[in-house]
Design an enzyme around this catalytic site. Sequence first.
Site, short mmCIF file in Angstrom:
data_model
loop_
_atom_site.label_atom_id
_atom_site.label_comp_id
_atom_site.label_asym_id
_atom_site.label_seq_id
_atom_site.Cartn_x
_atom_site.Cartn_y
_atom_site.Cartn_z
N SER A 179 -9.74 -0.95 7.22
CA SER A 179 -9.22 -0.78 5.85
C SER A 179 -8.52 -1.98 5.26
O SER A 179 -8.13 -1.95 4.10
CB SER A 179 -8.28 0.42 5.78
OG SER A 179 -9.04 1.58 5.70
N LYS A 239 0.85 -1.19 0.00
CA LYS A 239 0.00 0.00 0.00
C LYS A 239 0.89 1.24 0.00
O LYS A 239 1.96 1.25 0.63
CB LYS A 239 -0.89 -0.03 1.25
CG LYS A 239 -1.96 1.04 1.31
CD LYS A 239 -2.88 0.79 2.50
CE LYS A 239 -3.93 1.85 2.69
NZ LYS A 239 -4.81 1.56 3.84
N SER A 268 -9.72 1.57 3.09
CA SER A 268 -8.87 2.34 2.20
C SER A 268 -7.84 1.50 1.43
O SER A 268 -7.26 2.00 0.47
CB SER A 268 -8.13 3.42 2.99
OG SER A 268 -7.28 2.84 3.96
N1 GLN Z 1 -13.16 3.77 6.69
C1 GLN Z 1 -12.46 4.17 7.87
C2 GLN Z 1 -12.08 5.62 7.77
O1 GLN Z 1 -12.41 6.19 6.81
C3 GLN Z 1 -11.26 3.32 8.09
C4 GLN Z 1 -10.08 3.69 7.30
C5 GLN Z 1 -8.88 2.88 7.63
O2 GLN Z 1 -8.98 1.81 8.27
N2 GLN Z 1 -7.74 3.38 7.25
O3 GLN Z 1 -11.49 6.20 8.61
#
Ligand code: GLN
Length: 490
Positions: A178, A79, A154
């Site tokens: 994410s 990532k 994400s």
């Molecule tokens: N969807 C969550 C957020 O927007 C989690 C994102 C993540 O785990 N990086 O914060």
Amino acid sequence: MQEIMKLTALQLGAAIRRGEVSPTEAVKAALERIEETAGDNAFTEITAERALERAAWAEKELAAGRLAGPLAGVPMALKDNICTRGVSTTCASRILAGFRPPYDATLVERLEGAGAVSLGKLNMDEFAMGSTSETSFLGPVRNPWDRKRVPGGSSGGAAAAVAARSSWYAIGSDTGGSISQPAAFCGVTGIKPTYGTVSRYGLIAYASSLDQMGPLARDAADCAAVLDLVMGRDPRDGTSLDVPAGGLLASLTGDVRGLRIGLPRECFGEGLDSAVRACVLAAADVLRDRGAELVPLSFPMMEYVIPTYYIIACAEASSNLSRFDGVKYGWRAEGYGDLRELYQQTRTEGFGPEVRRRILLGTFVLSSGYYDAYYLKALRAKGMIKRALDEAFCQCDVMLTPTAPAAAPRLGESLSDPLRMYLSDIDTVPVNLAGLPGLSMPCGFDETGLPVGAQLIGPPLGEKNVLNAAHAFQMETDWHTRAPAEKEVG
Ligand code: GLN
């Protein structure tokens, strides 16, 4: 697609050790597949030349007997919020355009030391803020199962790359789901391990008290093999735990007899898509038939998890992102008058709307007068949520829930309604708030043919039971072996 792209990471590792495939051949096959699936926009950067060099090195080391691990020579991808020495690391944000870190994350050092070969960097929501991978400055990632749908987020690029069979595994990061949620949306297996077990050194922070890296792969065995390489104390991360690591792959027996699996009622109630409910309950039955015991539970704190998570995550993000000012890294605005204008213009040009929204929210909840009312209250709620989960784990060994209330939404659908997107994180954010291990595994399809994920949660350091339950499920079912139809991938 070449046949070797269909192997799991462990199968490819075994084929490499038997001398049937070379790491260089594997890299070449992957690069060809990445090209074929370029429309998915899963990668921010493909480091072909570097991958071929590393593959040649791994080949030499394997031949000399200096590398012998189960994943030696197996290509993977990272990532784009994970620092890689000399290789662009942007967090999918314009503000980091052109940033090439002078060092590798500890996780990268460990993987490469074990002979992993990175193919490149994976697209994501800007600064890991989002659930759809649509906010990248390089454009949205597409779901290989249906290219009009999001891959989740994400770590959407990571999930899409594994689902499309363009990488054998990928490393994502998880602050509030994410890894698990995109794994669910793309029909792959992903695990966020216990907070503190994988060093965060070199992971560009979103919310430091919640962030953790972990693998997305084809099945639980591949995930266990990756975790065996990356878990363990790192003196460069002050939150890293000093606990024994490794041995997860070797502990996968598939024996779940007597394992108590908790089903929290609140995760199966209102707002849950009926196909998702049916798939996850069917998964519970599969595990019961293999000898596990199903235990109905209650987790009444569920209604507080979203506000608690978003207050804490945004508060920490507003502090962490203040380092991006146009001076030290990446993007710098032109034509500014004084220092204040440099900051202002750089951030205005560099950050997208979702990141700006969260910096503003975080700054607000930390500001004097609101700190007690929001931030401190959220910290107290976090403590209560953790205690409630600790108590629930007195009654069960692992919990089983949906990973997300529904399958992947259409591209564009969530951008206009951020609140709705935040609410869809309900099943995954408790895992991060309490620092627990959480895994998502494919457990079926909804009526439109989109993958559905089931989430297994363990108590702190409960990775063994979580992975073993998933492994048991995958010995009995073949959801994890399904791939998107070839025609839809291109
Ligand atoms: N969807 C969550 C957020 O927007 C989690 C994102 C993540 O785990 N990086 O914060």
